[in-house]
Write a protein that holds these residues in place. Structure first.
Motif: not given
Length: 358
Positions: A178-196
């Protein structure tokens, strides 16, 4: 030939705290596009009832059930006459659901394990609330979201009649740049997991501390209140699937983090990996066996073994090389890992098994 399929799965209506919903959505959209009919039966539980982001899908019939007695009563005849019935992993009271459905003697009974390494670990520990060891041989087909060596393990050590890889997939209509300038240099999407979490600490939080002028983001629920988030890490509690493509498209890089059990087993690509790649967002990932077969390191993905690798990618890789990385991953995923491609894989396996049993 068109198939009539019943799937009893963890979740389709809500993506809250699970990766199953988006996996099923891509697969079922693909099945509908291929001309197959699907009934999805989902246990009505309060935590999903409060967070339903797809209450009425237009690509399948979705019905909620309140107890196993609904499956053996209201839905019994539908289960008996379907061409195939598929029970998914992590279904509430899964062991009892499997026994009840098997007793109805469907024409073809399959299991779709979207958590194979975790399932194998639970069986090793004697925990059988979702699947019992004695039940593995009950299925005509055991579909595993992990490939590679685990398929041999399922057949030779667990007694599966036929184990087949059925990786997660992505719907390219919903996941695209989708168009648009980057807002973040690095991101992560995921539910919390103790082993991750240790990997997230090493590959995102530590780089954020070393690069205080860069912007980072972590989206997903259930993270403990005592995590020490650096000031340049933005937190988003929950992100509905409708917002995923925009989220990926605003990142210069996205991070893929794999659960420990899946790393040990290998060949276990998460749905998030395919979603990010479909958006042409360059991916930095931890390492596991089989990853290079899907996305070659340095060509379609960057594999990081420590924070130094992440810092180097964020600071040294130019935009041309970075964007080329994302486009290479996108080409591979759109060629082999769409929901429609996966639906063809599923239908072919079901047809083949039905012919063998005839």
């Amino acid at each position: 030939m068109s198939l009539d399929i019943v799937i009893i799965g963890l979740a389709l209506s809500s993506s809250w705290g699970n990766g199953h919903a988006t996996t099923y959505r891509a697969l079922l959209r693909g099945l509908a596009a291929e001309g197959h009919r699907t009934l999805f039966l989902e246990r009505d539980v309060p935590w999903y009832a409060e967070n339903r982001d797809l209450p009425a899908p237009d690509f399948c019939r979705l019905e909620l059930y309140g107890a196993i007695s609904d499956l053996t009563g209201r839905w019994a005849e539908r289960i008996r006459r379907a061409d195939a019935v598929i029970v998914g992993s992590y279904v509430p009271e899964g062991r009892e659901v499997i026994d009840a459905v098997a007793a109805l003697r469907p024409r073809l009974l399959a299991f779709y394990d979207i958590d194979t390494p975790v399932t194998m670990g639970l069986l090793d520990e004697g925990r059988d609330e979702f699947l019992a060891a004695r039940q593995v041989p009950l299925f005509d087909l055991y579909f595993s979201f992990s490939g590679g060596e685990v398929l041999d393990h399922l057949e030779q050590a667990r007694g599966a009649r036929a184990a087949r890889a059925l990786y997660c997939s992505v719907d390219p209509e919903h996941y695209q740049p989708l168009p648009g300038e980057p807002r973040w240099d690095l991101g992560y999407l995921g539910t919390y997991s103790p082993d991750r979490q240790p990997t997230l600490e090493a590959l995102l939080l530590e780089p954020a501390r070393r690069l205080p002028d860069r912007r980072f983001v972590v989206a997903g629920p259930s993270y403990p209140a005592d995590i020490d988030w650096p000031a340049n890490v933005e937190r988003i509690e929950h992100l509905a699937p409708a917002d995923h493509a925009a989220f990926y498209s605003r990142q210069r890089f996205t991070l893929n983090v794999t659960r420990a059990a899946m790393i040990r087993m290998g060949w276990s690509p998460s749905v998030r990996l395919f979603e990010a790649a479909a958006c042409a967002t360059p991916v930095i990932s931890d390492h596991w066996r089989g990853l290079d077969e899907l996305l070659p390191d340095g060509e379609a993905i960057l594999i990081a073994r420590g924070p130094e690798d992440v810092v180097r990618a964020l600071t040294d890789l130019g935009d041309e090389a970075r964007l080329a990385l994302g486009r290479a991953a996108q080409r591979r995923v759109l060629a082999r890992h769409t929901g429609r491609a996966r639906a063809r894989d599923l239908a072919e396996a079901l047809h083949r098994q039905a012919r063998a049993a005839a």
